[in-house]
Structure formats: C-alpha cells, structure tokens
Design a protein around this motif. Structure first.
Motif, mmCIF file in Angstrom:
data_model
loop_
_atom_site.group_PDB
_atom_site.id
_atom_site.type_symbol
_atom_site.label_atom_id
_atom_site.label_comp_id
_atom_site.label_asym_id
_atom_site.label_seq_id
_atom_site.Cartn_x
_atom_site.Cartn_y
_atom_site.Cartn_z
ATOM 1 N N ALA A 10 0.840 -1.150 -0.110
ATOM 2 C CA ALA A 10 0.076 -0.029 -0.073
ATOM 3 C C ALA A 10 0.789 1.177 0.130
ATOM 4 N N TYR A 11 0.374 2.383 -0.784
ATOM 5 C CA TYR A 11 0.994 3.485 -0.606
ATOM 6 C C TYR A 11 0.164 4.487 -0.352
ATOM 7 N N ILE A 12 0.481 5.486 0.511
ATOM 8 C CA ILE A 12 -0.403 6.267 1.243
ATOM 9 C C ILE A 12 0.381 7.837 1.278
ATOM 10 N N THR A 13 -0.133 8.853 0.521
ATOM 11 C CA THR A 13 0.391 9.967 0.596
ATOM 12 C C THR A 13 -0.777 11.052 1.204
ATOM 13 N N ILE A 14 -0.043 12.102 2.177
ATOM 14 C CA ILE A 14 -0.951 12.935 2.775
ATOM 15 C C ILE A 14 -0.757 14.256 2.371
ATOM 16 N N HIS A 15 -1.682 15.006 2.330
ATOM 17 C CA HIS A 15 -1.805 16.345 1.608
ATOM 18 C C HIS A 15 -2.799 17.156 2.336
ATOM 19 N N SER A 16 -2.979 18.310 2.144
ATOM 20 C CA SER A 16 -4.070 19.227 2.449
ATOM 21 C C SER A 16 -4.406 20.163 1.363
ATOM 22 N N TYR A 17 -5.485 20.667 1.239
ATOM 23 C CA TYR A 17 -6.789 20.373 2.380
ATOM 24 C C TYR A 17 -7.931 20.200 1.348
ATOM 25 N N SER A 18 -8.975 19.778 1.857
ATOM 26 C CA SER A 18 -10.245 19.615 1.167
ATOM 27 C C SER A 18 -11.381 18.526 1.577
#
Ligand code: 0X9
Ligand code: ZN
Ligand code: ZN
Length: 303
Positions: free
Chosen positions: A186-194
């Motif tokens: 699994a690949y999880i990438t964390i951004h913001s916002y929305s």
C-alpha cells in the motif's frame, strides 16, 4: 521544542530521538539527500522479524505549505509506538507488517515555508537559464508525466519539472519504492486540504482496474474517520473528485503494482485552508489515524 500539537519545522533531533526510543519497533534509514543537501530519513515501524514482512509506505509533506501533513506523520509514529501492545489493531499491524514513514518528503520547501514564504508549494531546485525555483513534486512522477493538469512553465506552481524524476526528492522516493516493490502493498500520501480520499487515476479519466475495491476501502476509511467527530470526506478517483493532474505519486505507485494507493486531503474545506490552526492538529490527526488504520487493516487481511 518539539510538540505534537504544534507545527514543527523539520529537524533531525525529533527523528533521532524517536528512532532511538524503541529499537524493537522503530529504525531509520537515509534514502538520499534533498536538493539543498538535507538527509531524507525514512522511519520503519514494525516488530522485528527474521523474515521480510509485507509493508505500507506513507509519506507526508510532498507540498511545502500543507503543514498539517507532516504533523500527521509525526502523530502516526508517536501513536504507533505508544499504542503497540494495547491497541489490538496497531499491534496486529506492526506484528504482521512494516510501515515505512517519510515524515517530510519536500524538506527544502517545508523549511522555506517556515523561513521564507509561508505559501510555497514546490521543491527548491534551481536550473541555469531560469530565475524560477522548484518543481511540483506531485507532477514530477513518471505517470502520464506533464500531459494533463500540469505546467511546463518553470514559474508555475504546478511545474512538472524538466523530466520525470528530475527532482532529487522524487527520484529518491521512487528508487526506494521500486527497490522494495515486492513487499510494498500500500502507498499512502498525505496532503491538505479539502477532506478527500483519492485513489487512481488522476492522469486519465479511465477507471483503475481495481476501482470498485479501491472505492469500497476508501468509503470504509471515510466512515471510520467520520465516526470520531463527524468530519465528512468525499472518496473517488482523483481526476473526477478533485481535478485531472498527471505526474502524481499515487498514480505512479499504482501503475508500478502497488494496488492500494491513496491520497488523503486532510482538513479543512477552505475556511483556514493551508493555515489550519494548531488547535485542529489533535482532532485532525486522531480522526485520520482511524482512516489510515482502517486501510492498513484491510490490506493486512487481504494480502
Ligand atoms: O494537486 C495535487 O497534487 C493534490 N492536491 S493539493 O491541493 N494537495 O495540491 C491532489 C493529488 C491527487 N493525485 C494526483 N493528481 N495524482
Ligand atoms: Zn498537496
Ligand atoms: Zn491518540
């Protein structure tokens, strides 16, 4: 001093102290340096094992100004270490899998948002012939590179770079994932916002081969997130849920064969935007933990 409920600039000392705090559960490795020469330190969480375990890769801080994102990776590491042994889900996760966490992907840009310009998004690379600095790391991966929703103008905030992986930070991460693709599930990438939970594709309107499963897992994760404070997330493919944009890390990882590939866009929906108050770090991180743990548990049970 470092605090989990404040926005901390990148510093080696948090990484050094957290990784030496519990050698049975955490270790660190440098996957390369940034353009300005800062080491990109990757944390590996998981119970030590003699055989190689399946893994999840998660990064934060691809975009410099999205400060809640690095705050979440730090929170995740702290929670993983402090709830291992008491939280059944975290214990099973770290017994059976390893979680690689890159706390800040775009360290040079992140540092610049603390010291130079708060709304900086890109890397800080320079090239002779242009006075504009940096490329958008999330347009620089080799996935439909620069075909859609990206700019070839070096002065644009969505500049795709001079070639795929021209940004050293992107190359370092891509090399690590390529080298470890046999174990990364699994690949999880964390951004913001929305408040979105996105999955492939963003470089095309075509649906991903695993669209319905990816949607089902995203909706389960969003429901888990909402259960804590009622925060509503929308799930779907990037192209139709936010906008078409090629060269993103999620699409690249998916096409490499990492089936469970997700982009989080954390709080809020625009009231504060990138300037999310520090008072929202704790609730945002606590609810996001539930979604990430949901995805991780699903992956663990389905590999
Ligand atoms: O535009 C982006 O890179 C992301 N949104 S942000 O506001 N954090 O910049 C969305 C990325 C979705 N995935 C891809 N475009 N591949
Ligand atoms: Zn972003
Ligand atoms: Zn907690």
């Amino acid at each position: 001093a470092h605090s989990y409920t404040k926005y901390n600039n990148w510093n080696d000392s948090w990484i050094a102290s957290i990784s030496s705090s519990n050698p049975n559960l955490i270790s660190k490795q440098v996957i390369g340096n940034t353009y300005e020469g800062r080491p990109m330190t990757l944390l590996k969480l998981g119970k030590k094992s003699s055989s190689s375990k399946p893994a999840i890769f998660m990064d934060c801080g691809i975009h410099a100004r999205e400060w809640i994102s690095p705050a979440f990776c730090q929170w995740f590491v702290k929670e993983a270490l402090s709830t291992y042994g008491s939280d059944a889900q975290m214990t099973s996760l770290l017994n059976q899998m390893d979680v690689y966490v890159l706390p800040v992907f775009n360290i040079d840009g992140y540092d610049y948002t603390h010291k130079g310009s708060r709304m900086w998004r890109k890397t800080r690379s320079r090239k002779s012939g242009s006075s504009c600095i940096g490329a958008d790391p999330n347009r620089n991966f080799n996935a439909g590179w620069c075909t859609l929703g990206a700019s070839s103008n070096p002065c644009s905030d969505t500049f795709c770079g001079y070639s795929p992986e021209s940004e050293i930070e992107v190359k370092n991460v891509a090399n690590f994932i390529r080298r470890n693709k046999a174990i990364i599930k699994a690949y999880i990438t964390i951004h913001s916002y929305s408040q979105l939970l996105l999955f492939p594709y963003s470089y095309t309107y075509d649906l991903a081969q695993h669209h319905s499963e990816l949607m089902q897992v995203a909706q389960g994760a969003s429901a888990a997130l909402r259960s804590l404070y009622g925060t509503r997330y929308t799930s779907g493919p990037g192209a139709t849920t936010i906008y078409p944009a090629a060269g993103g890390s999620d699409d690249w990882a998916y096409d490499l064969g990492v089936k469970y590939s997700y982009t989080f866009e954390l709080r809020d929906t625009g009231r504060y935007g990138f300037l999310l108050p520090e008072s929202q770090i704790k609730p945002t991180c606590e609810e996001t933990m539930l979604a990430v743990k949901y995805i991780a548990a699903y992956v663990r049970k389905n590999i």
